[in-house]
Write a protein that holds these residues in place. Structure first.
Motif, mmCIF file in Angstrom:
data_model
loop_
_atom_site.group_PDB
_atom_site.id
_atom_site.type_symbol
_atom_site.label_atom_id
_atom_site.label_comp_id
_atom_site.label_asym_id
_atom_site.label_seq_id
_atom_site.Cartn_x
_atom_site.Cartn_y
_atom_site.Cartn_z
ATOM 1 N N ARG A 5 0.829 -1.212 0.000
ATOM 2 C CA ARG A 5 0.000 0.000 0.000
ATOM 3 C C ARG A 5 0.859 1.256 0.000
ATOM 4 N NH1 ARG A 5 -3.847 -3.104 4.184
ATOM 5 N NH2 ARG A 5 -5.374 -3.943 2.673
ATOM 6 N N ALA A 6 2.017 1.198 0.652
ATOM 7 C CA ALA A 6 2.927 2.338 0.643
ATOM 8 C C ALA A 6 3.470 2.607 -0.760
ATOM 9 C CB ALA A 6 4.094 2.096 1.610
ATOM 10 N N GLU A 7 3.419 1.572 -1.620
ATOM 11 C CA GLU A 7 3.862 1.695 -3.013
ATOM 12 C C GLU A 7 2.679 1.885 -3.961
ATOM 13 O OE1 GLU A 7 6.928 1.924 -4.073
ATOM 14 O OE2 GLU A 7 7.838 1.606 -2.091
ATOM 15 N N ASN A 8 1.524 2.284 -3.414
ATOM 16 C CA ASN A 8 0.308 2.620 -4.184
ATOM 17 C C ASN A 8 -0.457 1.424 -4.724
ATOM 18 O OD1 ASN A 8 0.452 5.463 -3.870
ATOM 19 N ND2 ASN A 8 2.017 5.566 -5.455
ATOM 20 N N PHE A 9 -0.130 0.212 -4.281
ATOM 21 C CA PHE A 9 -0.944 -0.942 -4.648
ATOM 22 C C PHE A 9 -2.249 -0.930 -3.847
ATOM 23 C CE2 PHE A 9 3.206 -2.554 -5.928
ATOM 24 C CZ PHE A 9 2.926 -3.316 -7.054
ATOM 25 N N VAL A 10 -3.318 -1.401 -4.476
ATOM 26 C CA VAL A 10 -4.545 -1.714 -3.750
ATOM 27 C C VAL A 10 -4.439 -3.183 -3.356
ATOM 28 C CG1 VAL A 10 -7.053 -1.862 -3.867
ATOM 29 C CG2 VAL A 10 -5.855 -0.067 -5.122
ATOM 30 N N VAL A 11 -4.637 -3.488 -2.062
ATOM 31 C CA VAL A 11 -4.403 -4.852 -1.575
ATOM 32 C C VAL A 11 -5.663 -5.417 -0.927
ATOM 33 C CG1 VAL A 11 -2.972 -6.328 -0.114
ATOM 34 C CG2 VAL A 11 -1.987 -4.244 -1.118
ATOM 35 N N ASP A 12 -6.099 -6.575 -1.409
ATOM 36 C CA ASP A 12 -7.148 -7.357 -0.754
ATOM 37 C C ASP A 12 -6.487 -8.603 -0.183
ATOM 38 O OD1 ASP A 12 -9.067 -5.539 -1.508
ATOM 39 O OD2 ASP A 12 -9.701 -6.667 -3.260
ATOM 40 N N ILE A 13 -6.899 -9.011 1.016
ATOM 41 C CA ILE A 13 -6.267 -10.136 1.701
ATOM 42 C C ILE A 13 -7.247 -11.302 1.845
ATOM 43 C CG2 ILE A 13 -5.153 -10.901 3.839
ATOM 44 C CD1 ILE A 13 -4.300 -8.015 4.322
ATOM 45 N N ALA A 14 -6.760 -12.494 1.514
ATOM 46 C CA ALA A 14 -7.500 -13.731 1.779
ATOM 47 C C ALA A 14 -6.622 -14.596 2.674
ATOM 48 C CB ALA A 14 -7.818 -14.461 0.479
ATOM 49 N N LYS A 15 -7.222 -15.216 3.689
ATOM 50 C CA LYS A 15 -6.434 -15.957 4.677
ATOM 51 C C LYS A 15 -6.614 -17.461 4.598
ATOM 52 C CE LYS A 15 -6.007 -12.088 7.850
ATOM 53 N NZ LYS A 15 -6.101 -11.599 9.243
ATOM 54 N N ASN A 16 -7.388 -17.920 3.632
ATOM 55 C CA ASN A 16 -7.486 -19.361 3.408
ATOM 56 C C ASN A 16 -7.739 -19.619 1.934
ATOM 57 O OD1 ASN A 16 -10.512 -19.699 2.881
ATOM 58 N ND2 ASN A 16 -10.544 -18.695 4.890
ATOM 59 N N GLY A 17 -7.499 -20.866 1.530
ATOM 60 C CA GLY A 17 -7.596 -21.186 0.118
ATOM 61 C C GLY A 17 -8.987 -21.069 -0.452
ATOM 62 N N GLU A 18 -9.987 -21.335 0.370
ATOM 63 C CA GLU A 18 -11.372 -21.261 -0.112
ATOM 64 C C GLU A 18 -11.740 -19.827 -0.494
ATOM 65 O OE1 GLU A 18 -15.132 -21.873 2.467
ATOM 66 O OE2 GLU A 18 -14.552 -23.870 1.745
ATOM 67 N N ASP A 19 -11.419 -18.867 0.391
ATOM 68 C CA ASP A 19 -11.694 -17.458 0.096
ATOM 69 C C ASP A 19 -10.861 -16.972 -1.086
ATOM 70 O OD1 ASP A 19 -13.474 -17.399 2.184
ATOM 71 O OD2 ASP A 19 -12.104 -16.397 3.581
ATOM 72 N N ALA A 20 -9.625 -17.436 -1.160
ATOM 73 C CA ALA A 20 -8.735 -17.022 -2.245
ATOM 74 C C ALA A 20 -9.257 -17.498 -3.597
ATOM 75 C CB ALA A 20 -7.332 -17.575 -2.014
ATOM 76 N N LEU A 21 -9.704 -18.745 -3.641
ATOM 77 C CA LEU A 21 -10.227 -19.297 -4.891
ATOM 78 C C LEU A 21 -11.423 -18.487 -5.362
ATOM 79 C CD1 LEU A 21 -10.193 -21.481 -7.072
ATOM 80 C CD2 LEU A 21 -11.558 -22.928 -5.550
ATOM 81 N N HIS A 22 -12.319 -18.167 -4.453
ATOM 82 C CA HIS A 22 -13.515 -17.394 -4.801
ATOM 83 C C HIS A 22 -13.142 -15.993 -5.267
ATOM 84 C CE1 HIS A 22 -17.638 -15.917 -4.594
ATOM 85 N NE2 HIS A 22 -17.160 -14.858 -3.949
ATOM 86 N N ALA A 23 -12.254 -15.308 -4.528
ATOM 87 C CA ALA A 23 -11.875 -13.935 -4.881
ATOM 88 C C ALA A 23 -11.189 -13.881 -6.238
ATOM 89 C CB ALA A 23 -10.969 -13.350 -3.805
ATOM 90 N N GLY A 24 -10.287 -14.817 -6.494
ATOM 91 C CA GLY A 24 -9.553 -14.808 -7.757
ATOM 92 C C GLY A 24 -10.421 -15.059 -8.966
ATOM 93 N N VAL A 25 -11.528 -15.778 -8.758
ATOM 94 C CA VAL A 25 -12.456 -16.065 -9.858
ATOM 95 C C VAL A 25 -13.453 -14.930 -10.058
ATOM 96 C CG1 VAL A 25 -14.320 -17.596 -10.617
ATOM 97 C CG2 VAL A 25 -12.213 -18.564 -9.676
ATOM 98 N N GLU A 26 -13.940 -14.373 -8.963
ATOM 99 C CA GLU A 26 -15.047 -13.420 -9.035
ATOM 100 C C GLU A 26 -14.628 -11.953 -9.149
ATOM 101 O OE1 GLU A 26 -18.145 -14.296 -9.358
ATOM 102 O OE2 GLU A 26 -17.660 -16.437 -9.184
ATOM 103 N N GLU A 27 -13.375 -11.634 -8.786
ATOM 104 C CA GLU A 27 -12.959 -10.238 -8.772
ATOM 105 C C GLU A 27 -11.781 -10.008 -9.709
ATOM 106 O OE1 GLU A 27 -12.933 -8.336 -4.862
ATOM 107 O OE2 GLU A 27 -13.788 -10.161 -4.020
#
Length: 222
Positions: free
Chosen positions: A21-43
């Motif tokens: 974020r200090a380098e101007n990236f927008v960051v979303d965090i997922a803490k398990n594989g299930e949430d990560a799989l969903h976020a990567g597909v839907e967003e």
């Protein structure tokens, strides 16, 4: 640039997210594989940082799931595993780069920027559009050889337009890439940012494409 950070270690994910974020990236965090799989597909993300040792679904399975769903976002695998088989499995699943813990966060930032740049089709880290130059690795802009001062939101919009110069970027895509998922976004927020950018770089270089979005161009009409 919007990044999905998939890491179940709270301390490490907090440190990485703060640095990005200090380098101007927008960051979303997922803490398990299930949430990560969903976020990567839907967003929509410009890249992902993916740990292999995750709860619920491991990182390799998450990556395979993204690729099977047609998601081509560049993926930097981040893991404490040093074995060659893990690296092979990651690359076979569709990984683009690999960093082993412990690592320097500065290196992670540079590798991410390189992945985003290459995925946008740029071989060089210096992207030029008219008198505007974007050094992707350093994250800096120049206009006619002079440093260009930008706010974080201006930087995010301009970097998105610059990486896709001479192509239309949809307004909805800009919103997704510029704001975190929980941000409250005013209906005219992108228009306000674009207006500020036009004052800084010249109104003629950002075209409004009615009903779609904006295009950064060096082809100034007479």
């Amino acid at each position: 640039m919007r990044v999905l950070l998939v890491e179940d270690d709270d301390d490490l994910s907090t440190r990485i997210a703060a640095a990005l974020r200090a380098e101007n990236f927008v960051v979303d965090i997922a803490k398990n594989g299930e949430d990560a799989l969903h976020a990567g597909v839907e967003e929509l993300f410009d890249a992902a940082v993916l740990d292999l040792g995750l709860p619920k679904i491991d990182g390799v399975a998450v990556l395979k799931g993204w690729r099977e769903k047609g998601r081509s976002l560049p993926v930097l695998v981040l893991t404490a595993r040093e074995g060659w088989p893990d690296k092979v499995a990651s690359f076979k699943a569709g990984a683009d780069d690999f960093v082993t813990k412990p690592f320097r966060i500065e290196e992670l930032v540079l590798r991410l920027r390189a992945l985003v740049r290459r995925s946008a089709g740029h071989a060089s880290s210096h992207i030029v559009c008219g008198g505007l130059q974007f050094d992707v690795q350093l994250g800096s802009f120049e206009l006619d050889g002079l440093p260009l001062k930008l706010t974080a939101l201006e930087w995010r919009v301009l970097s998105c337009l610059m990486l896709r110069a001479e192509n239309v970027v949809d307004r909805a895509e800009l919103i997704e890439r510029v704001y975190d998922r929980n941000a409250e976004v005013d209906s005219n927020s992108i228009e306000v940012i674009v207006a500020r950018l036009r004052k800084k770089i010249g109104a003629q270089f950002i075209e409004t494409v009615r009903g779609r979005g904006y295009m950064l161009t060096s082809q100034v009409s007479s």
